[in-house]
Design an enzyme around this catalytic site. Structure first.
Site, PDB file in Angstrom:
ATOM      1  N   HIS A  63      33.030  43.324 -15.819  1.00  0.00           N
ATOM      2  CA  HIS A  63      33.213  44.052 -17.146  1.00  0.00           C
ATOM      3  C   HIS A  63      34.734  44.577 -17.321  1.00  0.00           C
ATOM      4  CE1 HIS A  63      28.886  44.658 -17.779  1.00  0.00           C
ATOM      5  NE2 HIS A  63      28.709  44.560 -16.569  1.00  0.00           N
ATOM      6  N   ASN A 136      22.930  47.145 -20.379  1.00  0.00           N
ATOM      7  CA  ASN A 136      23.556  45.784 -20.882  1.00  0.00           C
ATOM      8  C   ASN A 136      22.807  45.609 -22.134  1.00  0.00           C
ATOM      9  OD1 ASN A 136      25.215  44.804 -18.659  1.00  0.00           O
ATOM     10  ND2 ASN A 136      23.693  43.844 -17.695  1.00  0.00           N
TER      11      ASN A 136
HETATM   12  C1  HEM Z   1      23.418  44.818  -7.623  1.00  0.00           C
HETATM   13  C2  HEM Z   1      23.621  44.757  -8.949  1.00  0.00           C
HETATM   14  C3  HEM Z   1      25.091  45.249  -9.373  1.00  0.00           C
HETATM   15  C4  HEM Z   1      26.220  45.983  -8.754  1.00  0.00           C
HETATM   16  C5  HEM Z   1      26.601  45.743  -7.512  1.00  0.00           C
HETATM   17  C6  HEM Z   1      27.023  46.099  -9.869  1.00  0.00           C
HETATM   18  C7  HEM Z   1      28.191  46.561  -9.579  1.00  0.00           C
HETATM   19  C8  HEM Z   1      29.242  46.811 -10.791  1.00  0.00           C
HETATM   20  C9  HEM Z   1      30.578  47.232 -10.431  1.00  0.00           C
HETATM   21  C10 HEM Z   1      31.180  47.366  -9.168  1.00  0.00           C
HETATM   22  C11 HEM Z   1      31.289  47.587 -11.750  1.00  0.00           C
HETATM   23  C12 HEM Z   1      32.622  47.916 -12.021  1.00  0.00           C
HETATM   24  C13 HEM Z   1      32.351  49.485 -12.289  1.00  0.00           C
HETATM   25  C14 HEM Z   1      33.953  50.152 -12.715  1.00  0.00           C
HETATM   26  O1  HEM Z   1      34.995  49.665 -11.953  1.00  0.00           O
HETATM   27  O2  HEM Z   1      33.785  51.199 -12.889  1.00  0.00           O
HETATM   28  C15 HEM Z   1      30.004  47.234 -12.780  1.00  0.00           C
HETATM   29  C16 HEM Z   1      30.237  47.568 -14.155  1.00  0.00           C
HETATM   30  C17 HEM Z   1      29.146  47.695 -14.909  1.00  0.00           C
HETATM   31  N1  HEM Z   1      27.854  47.240 -14.607  1.00  0.00           N
HETATM   32 FE1  HEM Z   1      27.144  46.630 -12.848  1.00  0.00          FE
HETATM   33  N2  HEM Z   1      26.304  46.099 -11.152  1.00  0.00           N
HETATM   34  C18 HEM Z   1      25.117  45.413 -10.992  1.00  0.00           C
HETATM   35  C19 HEM Z   1      24.226  45.270 -11.848  1.00  0.00           C
HETATM   36  C20 HEM Z   1      24.237  45.707 -13.159  1.00  0.00           C
HETATM   37  C21 HEM Z   1      23.071  45.838 -14.186  1.00  0.00           C
HETATM   38  C22 HEM Z   1      21.545  45.367 -13.676  1.00  0.00           C
HETATM   39  C23 HEM Z   1      23.551  46.085 -15.278  1.00  0.00           C
HETATM   40  C24 HEM Z   1      22.922  46.784 -16.363  1.00  0.00           C
HETATM   41  C25 HEM Z   1      21.551  46.835 -16.645  1.00  0.00           C
HETATM   42  C26 HEM Z   1      25.134  46.610 -15.037  1.00  0.00           C
HETATM   43  C27 HEM Z   1      25.612  47.197 -15.901  1.00  0.00           C
HETATM   44  C28 HEM Z   1      26.961  47.246 -15.750  1.00  0.00           C
HETATM   45  C29 HEM Z   1      28.041  47.966 -16.839  1.00  0.00           C
HETATM   46  C30 HEM Z   1      27.624  48.188 -18.282  1.00  0.00           C
HETATM   47  C31 HEM Z   1      29.169  47.810 -16.324  1.00  0.00           C
HETATM   48  C32 HEM Z   1      30.654  48.395 -17.133  1.00  0.00           C
HETATM   49  C33 HEM Z   1      30.569  49.961 -16.863  1.00  0.00           C
HETATM   50  C34 HEM Z   1      31.861  50.371 -17.636  1.00  0.00           C
HETATM   51  O3  HEM Z   1      31.830  50.009 -18.871  1.00  0.00           O
HETATM   52  O4  HEM Z   1      32.872  51.043 -16.859  1.00  0.00           O
HETATM   53  N3  HEM Z   1      25.335  46.182 -13.739  1.00  0.00           N
HETATM   54  N4  HEM Z   1      29.139  46.844 -12.034  1.00  0.00           N
END
Ligand code: HEM
Ligand SMILES: *[C@@H]1O[C@H](CO)[C@@H](O)[C@H](O)[C@H]1NC(C)=O
EC number: 1.11.1.6
Length: 531
Positions: A63, A136
């Protein structure tokens, strides 16, 4: 040397060093005489370079490319029959919000119109702390076992040697992990290429619990439906824009807000009682399934409005730290293992990406006062002033949550305990691929899409899948599509010039449901005191 003041015509500010000293020749380094070498005393110049050298922080591991804005969330409907969360019981109450919408796989400079899910992250500044919706734009996800996440993401990003995206790795992962097929149906439909960031829905995906003070709760799924409808691009439009305007999505949202055409969403909740969950055809901890709207109707909750562009993108959007673990009273995570892992992963990456005091950055500061014994560390901003830094007179507010006080309640807690057993058993169900995994993808293919959408899907897939070199990878993924529908698989095979294949074999739906019913049976035996 520094004397006369250089002013900036835009806001009348005087040019200074970072310590506030006015500088009269900001665009020239100090020299010995007119043609001599540079001077070590030139703090202005050295500080300028040193700060520049440190302008970058790690981009998000996923992201990384995004657009963001501020606005508010307003509660329009009383939720007090579902939860004792104070905000959701206060009709008319507005809280400030910050939103960040993103693609997932590309780097910070990648194209906004890439075929990818979109992140839909909202920070609500409630009176009881920040409530982050880290959603999402698809109601489901690729995985339901968190151990797969880093592997999965690696296959969607760059190859370690060639530093190229690799269609073989991409489809090799998916073919070996067929629970991804529901997301792959959505992703390669035109939903995979939304028209900008502000014309799409957002979904919690995970099941959460909305709780009451007596310990009761309902399972929930939150939906943010964009007013005006989900707008998509077709494959050709998205591809063209990737080249002609990679920042298409950022630009469209920024300009809409500048013009006063504020993007708005109506927020809904689907609810399910624990009793319904025990009888539901699918596992409520399974992030690859939706709850049918006919059975679990959408109930309106509130309105989300984005009416303010950031003044400074880096400070207000890049430095925003969203986490599903930033939660509020009476809103609880379920045992969904992907959600549980996310509760850890986001604050962990924030400490790495922004530093241990990331919660003190202005965009992340809650409006609710913070009082605890965390102190110091790099970039401490205020850190609770003179308040003692050890266990002292801060009084914890006790509110009763799902894990709250049992005394004085008429609830049948043994029923709750039996449900906990059911949920514990539900974990087993997440490891196996069964025919149940193909029902919802098949419904998209057969009933939701028309002929044109089916053809668009085949063509969108072919454009990417056609780059796979390995016959084995091709055949395995085609067998997943064949398990959805044979003609779907055959059409893709034909489009990419591969032989047709038979469906992947897995446990029949009836058997999978029986397994679940047996868990239910065990429950009823426990109810009757037989176990
Ligand atoms: C084991 C599953 C998951 C892991 C380990 C994971 C991990 C991460 C990490 C490390 C980031 C970066 C965050 C940052 O640097 O601030 C991120 C961003 C993000 N993830 Fe996940 N994610 C997972 C699943 C999901 C799922 C299922 C969704 C939605 C239902 C999701 C939605 C998001 C969103 C929207 C962002 C961006 C947040 C922002 O705009 O700063 N992720 N994720
Ligand atoms: C597979 O999909 C086609 C539409 O492409 C439909 O005509 C056919 O009946 C489907 N097969 C099955 C077994 O549902």
């Amino acid at each position: 040397m520094p004397s006369a003041q250089v002013t900036n015509s835009k806001d009348g500010a005087t040019y200074t060093t970072s310590s506030g000293l006015p500088v009269n020749e900001p665009y020239a380094a100090q020299r010995v005489g007119l043609v001599g070498p540079l001077l070590l005393q030139d703090f202005h110049h050295i500080d300028l370079l040193a700060h520049f050298d440190r302008e970058r922080i790690p981009e998000r591991v996923v992201h990384a490319k995004a657009a963001g804005a501020h606005g508010y969330f307003e509660v329009t409907h009383d939720m007090s029959d579902l939860t004792d969360n104070p905000l959701l019981k206060s009709v008319g109450k507005k809280v400030k919000a910050t939103a960040r919408f993103s693609t997932v796989g590309g780097e910070a400079g990648s194209a906004d119109t890439a075929r990818d899910p979109r992140g839909f992250a909202i920070k609500l500044r409630t009176d009881e702390g920040n409530w982050d919706w880290v959603f999402n734009n698809t109601p489901i996800f690729f995985i339901r076992d968190p151990a797969k996440f880093p592997h999965f993401i690696h296959t969607q990003k760059r190859d370690p040697q060639t530093h190229l995206k690799d269609a073989d790795a991409f489809w090799d992962y998916l073919g070996q992990n067929p629970e991804s097929i529901h997301q792959m149906m959505i992703l390669f439909s035109d939903r995979g290429t939304p028209d900008g960031y502000h014309q799409m829905h957002g979904y919690s995906g995970h099941t959460y619990k909305w709780c009451k003070a007596d310990g009761s709760f309902v399972y929930t799924q939150v939906h943010c439906r964009v007013d005006g409808g989900f707008k998509t691009l077709n494959n050709a439009q998205a591809g063209e824009l990737s080249g002609s305007n990679p920042d298409y999505g950022i630009q469209a949202m920024f300009e809409a807000i500048e013009k006063g055409q504020y993007p708005t969403w109506t927020v809904y909740v689907q609810t399910m009682t624990p009793e319904q969950a025990e009888k539901f055809r699918y596992n409520i901890l399974d992030l690859t399934k939706v709850w049918p709207h006919a059975e679990f109707p959408l109930r309106p909750v509130g309105k989300l409005v984005l009416n303010e562009n950031p003044q400074n993108y880096f400070a207000e959007i890049e430095q925003a730290a969203f986490s599903p673990s930033h939660s509020v009273p009476y809103i609880e995570p379920t045992a969904d293992p992907v959600l549980q892992s996310r509760l850890f992963s986001y604050p962990d990456t924030h400490r790495h990406r922004l530093g241990v005091n990331y919660q003190q950055l202005p965009v992340n500061q809650p409006v609710a006062p913070v009082a605890n014994f965390q102190r110091d560390g790099p970039a401490t901003y205020i850190s609770q002033g003179s308040r003692p830094n050890y266990q002292s007179s801060i009084v914890p507010l006790s509110y009763k949550g799902a894990k709250g006080t049992l005394e004085g309640s008429a609830r049948d807690y043994s029923r709750d305990l039996r449900h906990e057993n059911f949920i514990g058993a539900a974990f087993r169900d997440l490891s196996e691929i069964t025919e149940l995994d193909f029902e919802q993808p098949r419904a998209l293919w057969l009933y939701v899409w028309n002929d044109q959408q089916r053809e668009a899907y085949v063509q969108n897939v072919a454009g990417h899948f056609g780059n796979v070199k390995s016959a084995e990878v091709r055949a395995r993924q085609l067998s997943v599509w064949a398990a959805v529908n044979q003609s779907l698989s055959d059409r893709i095979a034909k489009a990419v010039g591969s032989p047709t294949v038979k469906p992947l074999q897995c446990k029949p739906a009836a058997e999978a449901v029986k397994f679940r019913t047996e868990i239910g049976l065990r429950q009823r035996a426990a109810d009757a005191g037989l176990l």
